[in-house]
Scaffold this motif. Structure first.
Motif, PDB file in Angstrom:
ATOM      1  N   VAL A  62       0.864  -1.182   0.000  1.00  0.00           N
ATOM      2  CA  VAL A  62       0.000   0.000   0.000  1.00  0.00           C
ATOM      3  C   VAL A  62       0.900   1.231   0.000  1.00  0.00           C
ATOM      4  O   VAL A  62       1.756   1.393   0.865  1.00  0.00           O
ATOM      5  CB  VAL A  62      -0.945   0.015   1.222  1.00  0.00           C
ATOM      6  CG1 VAL A  62      -1.760   1.307   1.255  1.00  0.00           C
ATOM      7  CG2 VAL A  62      -1.850  -1.204   1.215  1.00  0.00           C
ATOM      8  N   GLU A  63       0.721   2.090  -0.999  1.00  0.00           N
ATOM      9  CA  GLU A  63       1.509   3.315  -1.104  1.00  0.00           C
ATOM     10  C   GLU A  63       0.829   4.480  -0.414  1.00  0.00           C
ATOM     11  O   GLU A  63       1.460   5.265   0.295  1.00  0.00           O
ATOM     12  CB  GLU A  63       1.738   3.654  -2.580  1.00  0.00           C
ATOM     13  CG  GLU A  63       2.611   4.867  -2.782  1.00  0.00           C
ATOM     14  CD  GLU A  63       2.901   5.105  -4.246  1.00  0.00           C
ATOM     15  OE1 GLU A  63       2.125   5.855  -4.884  1.00  0.00           O
ATOM     16  OE2 GLU A  63       3.883   4.536  -4.749  1.00  0.00           O
ATOM     17  N   ARG A  64      -0.482   4.621  -0.630  1.00  0.00           N
ATOM     18  CA  ARG A  64      -1.237   5.686   0.028  1.00  0.00           C
ATOM     19  C   ARG A  64      -2.719   5.358   0.016  1.00  0.00           C
ATOM     20  O   ARG A  64      -3.194   4.606  -0.825  1.00  0.00           O
ATOM     21  CB  ARG A  64      -0.988   7.042  -0.627  1.00  0.00           C
ATOM     22  CG  ARG A  64      -1.460   7.168  -2.051  1.00  0.00           C
ATOM     23  CD  ARG A  64      -1.010   8.494  -2.663  1.00  0.00           C
ATOM     24  NE  ARG A  64      -0.998   8.402  -4.092  1.00  0.00           N
ATOM     25  CZ  ARG A  64      -1.922   8.944  -4.886  1.00  0.00           C
ATOM     26  NH1 ARG A  64      -2.908   9.636  -4.363  1.00  0.00           N
ATOM     27  NH2 ARG A  64      -1.851   8.808  -6.183  1.00  0.00           N
ATOM     28  N   VAL A  65      -3.433   5.942   0.964  1.00  0.00           N
ATOM     29  CA  VAL A  65      -4.880   5.766   1.073  1.00  0.00           C
ATOM     30  C   VAL A  65      -5.527   7.065   0.621  1.00  0.00           C
ATOM     31  O   VAL A  65      -5.169   8.146   1.091  1.00  0.00           O
ATOM     32  CB  VAL A  65      -5.286   5.421   2.523  1.00  0.00           C
ATOM     33  CG1 VAL A  65      -6.795   5.357   2.655  1.00  0.00           C
ATOM     34  CG2 VAL A  65      -4.640   4.115   2.953  1.00  0.00           C
ATOM     35  N   ILE A  66      -6.474   6.954  -0.308  1.00  0.00           N
ATOM     36  CA  ILE A  66      -7.181   8.145  -0.798  1.00  0.00           C
ATOM     37  C   ILE A  66      -8.471   8.333  -0.014  1.00  0.00           C
ATOM     38  O   ILE A  66      -8.814   9.448   0.374  1.00  0.00           O
ATOM     39  CB  ILE A  66      -7.471   8.040  -2.309  1.00  0.00           C
ATOM     40  CG1 ILE A  66      -6.147   7.938  -3.074  1.00  0.00           C
ATOM     41  CG2 ILE A  66      -8.285   9.228  -2.786  1.00  0.00           C
ATOM     42  CD1 ILE A  66      -6.292   7.702  -4.563  1.00  0.00           C
ATOM     43  N   PHE A  71      -7.515   2.969  -2.378  1.00  0.00           N
ATOM     44  CA  PHE A  71      -6.115   3.106  -1.995  1.00  0.00           C
ATOM     45  C   PHE A  71      -5.241   2.742  -3.191  1.00  0.00           C
ATOM     46  O   PHE A  71      -5.683   2.125  -4.151  1.00  0.00           O
ATOM     47  CB  PHE A  71      -5.773   2.271  -0.749  1.00  0.00           C
ATOM     48  CG  PHE A  71      -6.016   0.789  -0.882  1.00  0.00           C
ATOM     49  CD1 PHE A  71      -4.995  -0.075  -1.264  1.00  0.00           C
ATOM     50  CD2 PHE A  71      -7.270   0.254  -0.614  1.00  0.00           C
ATOM     51  CE1 PHE A  71      -5.213  -1.435  -1.368  1.00  0.00           C
ATOM     52  CE2 PHE A  71      -7.492  -1.105  -0.714  1.00  0.00           C
ATOM     53  CZ  PHE A  71      -6.466  -1.964  -1.094  1.00  0.00           C
ATOM     54  N   HIS A  74       1.670  -0.255  -4.776  1.00  0.00           N
ATOM     55  CA  HIS A  74       2.890  -0.096  -5.561  1.00  0.00           C
ATOM     56  C   HIS A  74       3.549  -1.461  -5.748  1.00  0.00           C
ATOM     57  O   HIS A  74       3.680  -2.221  -4.798  1.00  0.00           O
ATOM     58  CB  HIS A  74       3.864   0.839  -4.843  1.00  0.00           C
ATOM     59  CG  HIS A  74       5.122   1.051  -5.610  1.00  0.00           C
ATOM     60  ND1 HIS A  74       6.199   0.208  -5.521  1.00  0.00           N
ATOM     61  CD2 HIS A  74       5.476   1.997  -6.506  1.00  0.00           C
ATOM     62  CE1 HIS A  74       7.153   0.629  -6.317  1.00  0.00           C
ATOM     63  NE2 HIS A  74       6.747   1.709  -6.928  1.00  0.00           N
ATOM     64  N   THR A  82       2.187   1.816 -10.021  1.00  0.00           N
ATOM     65  CA  THR A  82       1.100   1.926  -9.056  1.00  0.00           C
ATOM     66  C   THR A  82      -0.221   1.478  -9.676  1.00  0.00           C
ATOM     67  O   THR A  82      -0.367   1.450 -10.898  1.00  0.00           O
ATOM     68  CB  THR A  82       0.933   3.377  -8.557  1.00  0.00           C
ATOM     69  OG1 THR A  82       0.654   4.226  -9.662  1.00  0.00           O
ATOM     70  CG2 THR A  82       2.167   3.861  -7.829  1.00  0.00           C
ATOM     71  N   GLU A  94      -3.337   0.421   5.783  1.00  0.00           N
ATOM     72  CA  GLU A  94      -2.437   1.571   5.905  1.00  0.00           C
ATOM     73  C   GLU A  94      -1.090   1.310   5.239  1.00  0.00           C
ATOM     74  O   GLU A  94      -0.602   0.184   5.240  1.00  0.00           O
ATOM     75  CB  GLU A  94      -2.208   1.884   7.384  1.00  0.00           C
ATOM     76  CG  GLU A  94      -3.442   2.404   8.095  1.00  0.00           C
ATOM     77  CD  GLU A  94      -3.910   3.747   7.558  1.00  0.00           C
ATOM     78  OE1 GLU A  94      -3.060   4.617   7.293  1.00  0.00           O
ATOM     79  OE2 GLU A  94      -5.132   3.921   7.417  1.00  0.00           O
ATOM     80  N   PRO A  95      -0.462   2.370   4.710  1.00  0.00           N
ATOM     81  CA  PRO A  95       0.889   2.228   4.142  1.00  0.00           C
ATOM     82  C   PRO A  95       1.890   1.925   5.249  1.00  0.00           C
ATOM     83  O   PRO A  95       1.688   2.380   6.361  1.00  0.00           O
ATOM     84  CB  PRO A  95       1.182   3.591   3.533  1.00  0.00           C
ATOM     85  CG  PRO A  95      -0.100   4.333   3.512  1.00  0.00           C
ATOM     86  CD  PRO A  95      -0.999   3.694   4.528  1.00  0.00           C
ATOM     87  N   PRO A  96       2.885   1.228   5.045  1.00  0.00           N
ATOM     88  CA  PRO A  96       3.349   0.465   3.879  1.00  0.00           C
ATOM     89  C   PRO A  96       2.957  -1.005   3.967  1.00  0.00           C
ATOM     90  O   PRO A  96       3.757  -1.886   3.674  1.00  0.00           O
ATOM     91  CB  PRO A  96       4.847   0.641   3.944  1.00  0.00           C
ATOM     92  CG  PRO A  96       5.141   0.612   5.420  1.00  0.00           C
ATOM     93  CD  PRO A  96       3.944   1.264   6.080  1.00  0.00           C
ATOM     94  N   PRO A 124      -7.808  13.792  -6.197  1.00  0.00           N
ATOM     95  CA  PRO A 124      -6.788  12.759  -5.987  1.00  0.00           C
ATOM     96  C   PRO A 124      -6.816  11.633  -7.027  1.00  0.00           C
ATOM     97  O   PRO A 124      -5.893  10.833  -7.103  1.00  0.00           O
ATOM     98  CB  PRO A 124      -7.125  12.191  -4.597  1.00  0.00           C
ATOM     99  CG  PRO A 124      -8.001  13.187  -3.949  1.00  0.00           C
ATOM    100  CD  PRO A 124      -8.697  13.924  -5.045  1.00  0.00           C
TER     101      PRO A 124
END
Length: 143
Positions: A62-66, A71, A74, A82, A94-96, A124
């Motif tokens: 997981v790189e980021r949560v929108i 999400f 990567h 991505t 949650e990242p990472p 986003p």
């Protein structure tokens, strides 16, 4: 005797032609010429090879949560590195965190998918608009 000379001349004239024909047929092929247009040696990513509607299982970070339902993961096998994952399962990892996602490849359109996934503001998602996303049926987070 004239006939014999005439045949001999024809035979002598035919010998070089025969040698040229044989030499031309047994020569090595020319070396391959480079393509006039560059060709990619990079393997297309997993999602780029999959058809829309195809089932896909992948493991990535997981790189980021929108949002709670979207999400970004990567992985080097992805075309741009991505992939946007859409999931109605609560809450997004949650990242990472490492996740395994099972789902269906879809064309991403914020307007068309906002109602189902409650995506929120379109800002986003601009980088993913018109591209591919993974509509997840199952998300497994690994510790």
């Amino acid at each position: 005797m004239d006939r014999r000379r005439h045949r001999t001349r024809w035979a002598l004239a035919a010998v070089p032609v025969g040698i040229l024909l044989v030499a031309g047929c047994t020569s090595r092929p020319a070396a391959p010429q480079p393509s006039p247009e560059p060709t990619s040696t990079v393997r297309l990513g997993t999602v780029a090879r999959a058809d829309v509607g195809a089932r896909l299982t992948m493991t990535a970070t997981v790189e980021r949560v929108i949002s709670d339902t979207a999400f970004v993961v990567h992985d080097v096998d992805l075309t741009e590195g991505t992939l946007l994952v859409l999931s109605t399962a609560a809450p997004a990892p949650e990242p990472p965190q490492l996740v395994t996602v099972r789902g269906t490849v879809v064309d991403f359109s914020h307007r068309e998918l906002d109602g189902r996934y409650r995506l929120g503001d379109s800002g986003p998602y601009r980088a993913f608009e018109g591209g591919r996303a993974l509509a997840a049926d199952e998300v497994t987070a690994w510790d």
